[in-house]
Design a protein around this motif. Structure first.
Motif, short mmCIF file in Angstrom:
data_model
loop_
_atom_site.label_atom_id
_atom_site.label_comp_id
_atom_site.label_asym_id
_atom_site.label_seq_id
_atom_site.Cartn_x
_atom_site.Cartn_y
_atom_site.Cartn_z
N GLY A 5 4.19 -0.04 5.95
CA GLY A 5 3.40 -0.45 7.10
C GLY A 5 2.04 -1.01 6.74
O GLY A 5 1.26 -1.33 7.63
N ALA A 6 1.75 -1.12 5.44
CA ALA A 6 0.47 -1.70 5.02
C ALA A 6 0.68 -2.52 3.75
O ALA A 6 1.38 -2.08 2.83
CB ALA A 6 -0.56 -0.60 4.77
N TRP A 7 0.11 -3.70 3.74
CA TRP A 7 0.26 -4.59 2.58
C TRP A 7 -0.85 -5.62 2.57
O TRP A 7 -1.56 -5.81 3.55
CB TRP A 7 1.63 -5.28 2.60
CG TRP A 7 1.98 -5.94 3.89
CD1 TRP A 7 2.74 -5.42 4.88
CD2 TRP A 7 1.56 -7.24 4.37
NE1 TRP A 7 2.83 -6.30 5.94
CE2 TRP A 7 2.11 -7.42 5.65
CE3 TRP A 7 0.77 -8.26 3.84
CZ2 TRP A 7 1.90 -8.58 6.40
CZ3 TRP A 7 0.56 -9.40 4.60
CH2 TRP A 7 1.13 -9.56 5.85
N ARG A 8 -0.98 -6.30 1.44
CA ARG A 8 -1.89 -7.43 1.29
C ARG A 8 -1.15 -8.53 0.54
O ARG A 8 -0.31 -8.24 -0.30
CB ARG A 8 -3.16 -7.03 0.54
CG ARG A 8 -3.95 -6.05 1.33
CD ARG A 8 -5.21 -5.52 0.72
NE ARG A 8 -5.57 -6.01 -0.58
CZ ARG A 8 -6.67 -5.65 -1.22
NH1 ARG A 8 -7.51 -4.82 -0.68
NH2 ARG A 8 -6.95 -6.12 -2.41
N CYS B 214 5.68 -4.98 9.58
CA CYS B 214 6.15 -4.06 8.55
C CYS B 214 7.03 -4.80 7.55
O CYS B 214 7.80 -5.69 7.90
CB CYS B 214 6.91 -2.90 9.17
SG CYS B 214 5.81 -1.76 10.01
N GLY C 131 -0.26 3.91 2.45
CA GLY C 131 -0.35 3.57 3.86
C GLY C 131 0.87 4.07 4.61
O GLY C 131 1.69 4.79 4.06
N ASP D 88 0.86 -1.17 0.00
CA ASP D 88 0.00 0.00 0.00
C ASP D 88 0.90 1.23 0.00
O ASP D 88 1.48 1.58 1.03
CB ASP D 88 -0.91 -0.01 1.23
CG ASP D 88 -1.90 1.14 1.24
OD1 ASP D 88 -1.73 2.09 0.44
OD2 ASP D 88 -2.84 1.08 2.04
N ALA E 64 -3.91 -9.51 5.08
CA ALA E 64 -3.81 -8.06 4.94
C ALA E 64 -3.29 -7.50 6.26
O ALA E 64 -3.56 -8.06 7.32
CB ALA E 64 -5.16 -7.45 4.59
N PHE E 65 -2.55 -6.40 6.19
CA PHE E 65 -1.95 -5.84 7.39
C PHE E 65 -1.83 -4.33 7.25
O PHE E 65 -1.53 -3.80 6.18
CB PHE E 65 -0.55 -6.43 7.60
CG PHE E 65 0.19 -5.81 8.76
CD1 PHE E 65 -0.10 -6.22 10.06
CD2 PHE E 65 1.12 -4.82 8.57
CE1 PHE E 65 0.55 -5.64 11.14
CE2 PHE E 65 1.78 -4.24 9.63
CZ PHE E 65 1.49 -4.66 10.92
N CYS E 66 -2.03 -3.63 8.37
CA CYS E 66 -1.74 -2.20 8.46
C CYS E 66 -1.29 -1.91 9.89
O CYS E 66 -2.02 -2.19 10.84
CB CYS E 66 -2.96 -1.35 8.10
SG CYS E 66 -2.57 0.41 8.05
N VAL E 67 -0.09 -1.39 10.03
CA VAL E 67 0.49 -1.10 11.34
C VAL E 67 -0.20 0.11 11.96
O VAL E 67 -0.65 1.01 11.25
CB VAL E 67 2.01 -0.88 11.22
CG1 VAL E 67 2.33 0.41 10.53
CG2 VAL E 67 2.68 -0.91 12.58
N LYS E 68 -0.28 0.13 13.28
CA LYS E 68 -0.78 1.30 13.99
C LYS E 68 0.40 2.23 14.25
O LYS E 68 1.38 1.84 14.87
CB LYS E 68 -1.41 0.90 15.32
CG LYS E 68 -2.70 0.13 15.17
CD LYS E 68 -3.28 -0.20 16.53
CE LYS E 68 -4.54 -1.00 16.38
NZ LYS E 68 -5.12 -1.35 17.70
#
Length: 114
Positions: free
Chosen positions: A86-89, A40, A25, A22, A107-111
């Motif tokens: 910090g965001a991917w699929r 990440c 992101g 992303d 899917a992932f997105c870090v805070k």
């Protein structure tokens, strides 16, 4: 990641794994907030790595998964010529299926700011 499991789980698939980053992101080149956070994705001259935190481990025991090798290594800071996403699929793609029918595996997105 579980080191003490008596059962080994294996993901078996027929197709190609495709990481979709992303670009809008959380992103940093190279070090600010997310460079060492679990989940990440790090892209550097030495390769592509996914930051991991071992299950039931202390916070000071991170690891990295080498995407090219498919192996886990101790965490290593990569501070130069690096991009941290910090965001991917992650998708499973098959040459016989159109891209609209690819299968999303994760899917992932870090805070940011934690």
């Amino acid at each position: 990641m579980f080191d003490d499991s008596e059962t080994v789980s294996v993901l078996a698939y027929d197709g190609t794994l495709n990481w979709e980053l992303d670009q809008t992101g959380p992103f940093e080149p190279p070090v600010k907030e997310i460079f060492n956070k679990p989940g990440c994705l790090i892209i550097s001259q030495s390769g592509q790595y996914l930051n991991l935190q071992r299950a039931h481990a202390q916070l000071d025991a991170p690891a990295q998964f080498s995407i090219e090798e498919g192996t886990v290594h101790p965490y290593q800071e990569r501070l130069q010529d690096v991009a941290i996403f910090g965001a991917w699929r992650l998708f499973l793609e098959d040459a016989d299926r159109p891209i609209e029918h690819r299968i999303e595996i994760a899917a992932f997105c870090v805070k940011v700011g934690d």
